[in-house]
Design a protein around this motif. Structure first.
Motif, PDB file in Angstrom:
ATOM      1  N   PHE A  74     -29.032 -14.500 133.715  1.00 47.06           N
ATOM      2  CA  PHE A  74     -28.574 -15.393 134.820  1.00 47.06           C
ATOM      3  C   PHE A  74     -29.685 -16.040 135.571  1.00 47.06           C
ATOM      4  O   PHE A  74     -29.280 -16.869 136.115  1.00 47.06           O
ATOM      5  N   VAL A  75     -30.755 -15.323 135.743  1.00 52.52           N
ATOM      6  CA  VAL A  75     -31.848 -16.082 136.576  1.00 52.52           C
ATOM      7  C   VAL A  75     -32.479 -17.207 135.666  1.00 52.52           C
ATOM      8  O   VAL A  75     -32.798 -18.490 136.284  1.00 52.52           O
ATOM      9  N   LEU A  76     -32.592 -17.038 134.488  1.00 56.93           N
ATOM     10  CA  LEU A  76     -32.708 -18.202 133.605  1.00 56.93           C
ATOM     11  C   LEU A  76     -31.906 -19.272 133.623  1.00 56.93           C
ATOM     12  O   LEU A  76     -32.163 -20.573 133.738  1.00 56.93           O
ATOM     13  N   LEU A  77     -30.487 -18.937 133.663  1.00 50.67           N
ATOM     14  CA  LEU A  77     -29.575 -20.242 133.834  1.00 50.67           C
ATOM     15  C   LEU A  77     -29.554 -20.715 135.333  1.00 50.67           C
ATOM     16  O   LEU A  77     -28.937 -21.607 135.658  1.00 50.67           O
ATOM     17  N   ARG A  78     -30.526 -20.329 136.265  1.00 51.65           N
ATOM     18  CA  ARG A  78     -30.651 -20.732 137.502  1.00 51.65           C
ATOM     19  C   ARG A  78     -29.145 -20.426 138.388  1.00 51.65           C
ATOM     20  O   ARG A  78     -28.893 -21.076 139.189  1.00 51.65           O
ATOM     21  N   LEU A  79     -28.469 -19.334 138.047  1.00 50.60           N
ATOM     22  CA  LEU A  79     -27.468 -18.957 138.826  1.00 50.60           C
ATOM     23  C   LEU A  79     -27.814 -17.866 139.902  1.00 50.60           C
ATOM     24  O   LEU A  79     -27.489 -18.136 141.070  1.00 50.60           O
ATOM     25  N   LYS A  80     -28.694 -17.088 139.507  1.00 45.43           N
ATOM     26  CA  LYS A  80     -29.129 -15.938 140.602  1.00 45.43           C
ATOM     27  C   LYS A  80     -30.662 -16.347 140.812  1.00 45.43           C
ATOM     28  O   LYS A  80     -31.548 -16.383 140.060  1.00 45.43           O
ATOM     29  N   PRO A  81     -30.919 -16.548 142.323  1.00 42.54           N
ATOM     30  CA  PRO A  81     -32.408 -16.964 142.541  1.00 42.54           C
ATOM     31  C   PRO A  81     -33.244 -15.730 142.185  1.00 42.54           C
ATOM     32  O   PRO A  81     -34.531 -15.858 141.765  1.00 42.54           O
ATOM     33  N   CYS A  82     -32.585 -14.367 142.208  1.00 44.26           N
ATOM     34  CA  CYS A  82     -33.420 -13.339 142.047  1.00 44.26           C
ATOM     35  C   CYS A  82     -32.632 -12.242 141.423  1.00 44.26           C
ATOM     36  O   CYS A  82     -31.513 -12.178 141.641  1.00 44.26           O
ATOM     37  N   ALA A  83     -33.262 -11.281 140.692  1.00 44.68           N
ATOM     38  CA  ALA A  83     -32.641  -9.990 140.002  1.00 44.68           C
ATOM     39  C   ALA A  83     -33.619  -8.723 140.486  1.00 44.68           C
ATOM     40  O   ALA A  83     -34.852  -9.075 140.409  1.00 44.68           O
ATOM     41  N   ILE A  84     -33.089  -7.951 141.089  1.00 48.25           N
ATOM     42  CA  ILE A  84     -33.804  -6.644 141.226  1.00 48.25           C
ATOM     43  C   ILE A  84     -33.759  -5.856 139.939  1.00 48.25           C
ATOM     44  O   ILE A  84     -32.910  -5.431 139.359  1.00 48.25           O
ATOM     45  N   ILE A  85     -34.896  -5.421 139.632  1.00 47.51           N
ATOM     46  CA  ILE A  85     -34.824  -4.347 138.201  1.00 47.51           C
ATOM     47  C   ILE A  85     -35.432  -2.984 138.686  1.00 47.51           C
ATOM     48  O   ILE A  85     -36.466  -3.005 139.376  1.00 47.51           O
ATOM     49  N   ASP A  86     -34.498  -2.001 138.699  1.00 45.68           N
ATOM     50  CA  ASP A  86     -34.552  -0.840 139.255  1.00 45.68           C
ATOM     51  C   ASP A  86     -33.750   0.287 138.599  1.00 45.68           C
ATOM     52  O   ASP A  86     -32.749   0.058 137.942  1.00 45.68           O
ATOM     53  N   PHE A  87     -34.602   1.219 138.528  1.00 46.63           N
ATOM     54  CA  PHE A  87     -33.820   2.636 138.023  1.00 46.63           C
ATOM     55  C   PHE A  87     -33.673   3.634 139.235  1.00 46.63           C
ATOM     56  O   PHE A  87     -34.818   4.247 139.704  1.00 46.63           O
ATOM     57  N   ALA A  88     -32.918   3.508 140.089  1.00 48.82           N
ATOM     58  CA  ALA A  88     -32.565   4.208 141.471  1.00 48.82           C
ATOM     59  C   ALA A  88     -32.882   5.681 141.217  1.00 48.82           C
ATOM     60  O   ALA A  88     -33.194   6.367 142.182  1.00 48.82           O
ATOM     61  N   GLY A  89     -32.299   6.048 139.871  1.00 48.88           N
ATOM     62  CA  GLY A  89     -32.493   7.654 139.860  1.00 48.88           C
ATOM     63  C   GLY A  89     -33.754   8.154 139.364  1.00 48.88           C
ATOM     64  O   GLY A  89     -33.971   9.384 139.597  1.00 48.88           O
ATOM     65  N   ASP A  90     -34.546   7.170 138.946  1.00 44.26           N
ATOM     66  CA  ASP A  90     -35.957   7.602 138.803  1.00 44.26           C
ATOM     67  C   ASP A  90     -36.956   6.454 138.424  1.00 44.26           C
ATOM     68  O   ASP A  90     -37.206   6.069 137.362  1.00 44.26           O
ATOM     69  N   ARG A  91     -37.581   5.807 139.778  1.00 41.38           N
ATOM     70  CA  ARG A  91     -38.318   4.991 139.503  1.00 41.38           C
ATOM     71  C   ARG A  91     -39.713   5.197 139.096  1.00 41.38           C
ATOM     72  O   ARG A  91     -40.537   4.299 138.520  1.00 41.38           O
ATOM     73  N   ALA A  92     -39.968   6.442 138.874  1.00 44.08           N
ATOM     74  CA  ALA A  92     -41.239   6.833 138.138  1.00 44.08           C
ATOM     75  C   ALA A  92     -41.216   6.244 136.471  1.00 44.08           C
ATOM     76  O   ALA A  92     -42.471   6.313 136.078  1.00 44.08           O
ATOM     77  N   GLN A  93     -40.013   6.076 136.272  1.00 44.64           N
ATOM     78  CA  GLN A  93     -40.268   5.434 134.771  1.00 44.64           C
ATOM     79  C   GLN A  93     -40.255   3.848 134.727  1.00 44.64           C
ATOM     80  O   GLN A  93     -40.323   3.522 133.566  1.00 44.64           O
ATOM     81  N   LEU A  94     -40.097   3.484 135.839  1.00 46.14           N
ATOM     82  CA  LEU A  94     -40.141   1.840 135.818  1.00 46.14           C
ATOM     83  C   LEU A  94     -41.423   1.214 135.391  1.00 46.14           C
ATOM     84  O   LEU A  94     -41.326   0.333 134.766  1.00 46.14           O
ATOM     85  N   LYS A  95     -42.408   1.778 135.713  1.00 45.94           N
ATOM     86  CA  LYS A  95     -43.693   1.278 135.271  1.00 45.94           C
ATOM     87  C   LYS A  95     -43.863   1.121 133.670  1.00 45.94           C
ATOM     88  O   LYS A  95     -44.292  -0.206 133.335  1.00 45.94           O
ATOM     89  N   ASP A  96     -43.413   2.062 133.039  1.00 43.80           N
ATOM     90  CA  ASP A  96     -43.463   2.055 131.647  1.00 43.80           C
ATOM     91  C   ASP A  96     -42.382   1.062 130.991  1.00 43.80           C
ATOM     92  O   ASP A  96     -42.853   0.273 130.281  1.00 43.80           O
ATOM     93  N   TYR A  97     -41.190   0.858 131.878  1.00 44.17           N
ATOM     94  CA  TYR A  97     -40.201  -0.013 131.401  1.00 44.17           C
ATOM     95  C   TYR A  97     -40.765  -1.370 131.360  1.00 44.17           C
ATOM     96  O   TYR A  97     -40.535  -2.241 130.662  1.00 44.17           O
ATOM     97  N   ILE A  98     -41.064  -1.648 132.630  1.00 48.91           N
ATOM     98  CA  ILE A  98     -41.734  -3.107 132.907  1.00 48.91           C
ATOM     99  C   ILE A  98     -42.800  -3.442 131.925  1.00 48.91           C
ATOM    100  O   ILE A  98     -42.593  -4.628 131.243  1.00 48.91           O
ATOM    101  N   SER A  99     -43.758  -2.571 131.791  1.00 46.05           N
ATOM    102  CA  SER A  99     -44.842  -3.185 130.964  1.00 46.05           C
ATOM    103  C   SER A  99     -44.448  -2.914 129.371  1.00 46.05           C
ATOM    104  O   SER A  99     -44.804  -3.863 128.622  1.00 46.05           O
ATOM    105  N   THR A 100     -43.454  -2.254 129.093  1.00 44.30           N
ATOM    106  CA  THR A 100     -42.977  -2.297 127.670  1.00 44.30           C
ATOM    107  C   THR A 100     -41.798  -3.102 127.220  1.00 44.30           C
ATOM    108  O   THR A 100     -41.900  -3.687 126.103  1.00 44.30           O
ATOM    109  N   VAL A 101     -40.966  -3.521 128.160  1.00 45.91           N
ATOM    110  CA  VAL A 101     -39.726  -4.119 127.800  1.00 45.91           C
ATOM    111  C   VAL A 101     -40.059  -5.594 128.622  1.00 45.91           C
ATOM    112  O   VAL A 101     -39.714  -6.546 128.066  1.00 45.91           O
ATOM    113  N   ILE A 102     -40.189  -5.550 130.038  1.00 45.93           N
ATOM    114  CA  ILE A 102     -40.209  -6.574 130.643  1.00 45.93           C
ATOM    115  C   ILE A 102     -41.191  -7.577 130.636  1.00 45.93           C
ATOM    116  O   ILE A 102     -41.009  -9.070 130.128  1.00 45.93           O
ATOM    117  N   GLU A 103     -42.288  -7.070 130.647  1.00 48.61           N
ATOM    118  CA  GLU A 103     -43.510  -8.258 130.571  1.00 48.61           C
ATOM    119  C   GLU A 103     -43.671  -9.128 129.364  1.00 48.61           C
ATOM    120  O   GLU A 103     -44.005 -10.135 129.261  1.00 48.61           O
TER     121      GLU A 103
END
Length: 284
Positions: A74-103
């Motif tokens: 949706f961000v690529l399509l220029r529909l959403k200016p931004c998206a929040i990427i979050d695991f509210a239940g455990d943000r300790a796992q976000l760093k690995d997710y960002i580096s492994t999946v998103i980046e």
């Protein structure tokens, strides 16, 4: 938007900046989004039982509600200016997710955005950029994913600290909104209506007891197809979700039409609405 050939290969997708047709760019983008989906599902499948329990907020959410490929699309399509990427239940796992999946996904996508920046005529870019209400792709873009480091809160979320923000450096509205409202360390609160604008949610949260009785949770569910046309999942999974008040339901219809542009990436979409809270409301 076919332009004259120019040899300039970008990234791992073998895209030649000016010789790539609009159809080919969309096809290559869909391929990257498929890879993102596969990375996400693989990453989730490698979680321990304790990690999965935290991600699901002690079983309140299913893990397929933790996928972000729809928000990226949706961000690529220029529909959403931004998206929040979050695991509210455990943000300790976000760093690995960002580096492994998103980046890795951002690197591949940005190669396509850079190619589009070189191939599209400046007049076309200015004309399309002026229409901020409809989907636009292919287009120039440079995605960035940044961590919220400040002590930021909103009325519904006690702390956003540690969550990540996906935005587009080449889209002025996107970059300015993210930096002013989520990434500025001096900004300590963000209003729900401000979040709704930046995340492109069509409704609003209740502000009083009467409104509480008229909430309608809305989910856009998706299924992605492989390049051969087969479903990549045996179930519908959450692409994005939000709430509206019952008198705002008409806005969802218009919002949905815009978001169905995601089909160009071989992502089918359907909408579900939980109207259980408003079924006993008196008719006007």
């Amino acid at each position: 938007m076919m332009q004259s050939p120019s040899r300039n290969t970008n990234g791992n997708n073998g895209c030649t900046s000016s010789a790539v047709s609009e159809h080919d760019t969309i096809r290559r983008t869909a391929r990257v989004l498929r890879q993102l989906y596969q990375r996400e599902t693989h990453w989730l499948s490698t979680r321990t039982s304790d990690q999965s329990l935290l991600l699901s907020q002690q079983g309140q959410l299913s893990l397929n509600e933790q996928l972000h490929y729809g928000e990226v699309a949706f961000v690529l399509l220029r529909l959403k200016p931004c998206a929040i990427i979050d695991f509210a239940g455990d943000r300790a796992q976000l760093k690995d997710y960002i580096s492994t999946v998103i980046e890795p996904t951002i690197r591949d996508l940005n190669a396509l955005g850079a190619a589009a920046a070189k191939s599209l005529a400046a007049a076309d870019v200015q004309s399309r950029a002026a229409d901020s209400n409809s989907a636009w792709y292919p287009r120039p873009f440079q995605l960035t994913c940044s961590r919220i480091n400040g002590q930021l809160a909103s009325p519904e979320v006690a702390s956003w600290t540690g969550a990540f923000v996906l935005y587009d450096e080449m889209w002025t509205e996107s970059a300015n909104w993210a930096k002013a409202n989520l990434l500025d360390p001096l900004c300590t609160t963000v209003a729900e209506d401000t979040l709704a604008r930046g995340l492109d949610y069509p409704g609003s949260l209740p502000t009083n007891t009467e409104d509480m009785m008229t909430i309608v949770p809305v989910s856009y569910l998706g299924r992605m197809k492989s390049e051969s046309g087969e479903w990549m999942s045996d179930r519908w999974e959450c692409l994005t979700s939000f709430v509206v008040l019952h008198h705002q339901l008409h806005q969802v219809a218009l919002h949905r039409i815009r978001y169905e542009a995601v089909k160009m990436f071989d992502i089918e979409m359907q909408v579900t609405m939980d109207t259980s809270l408003i079924e006993n409301l008196p008719m006007d």
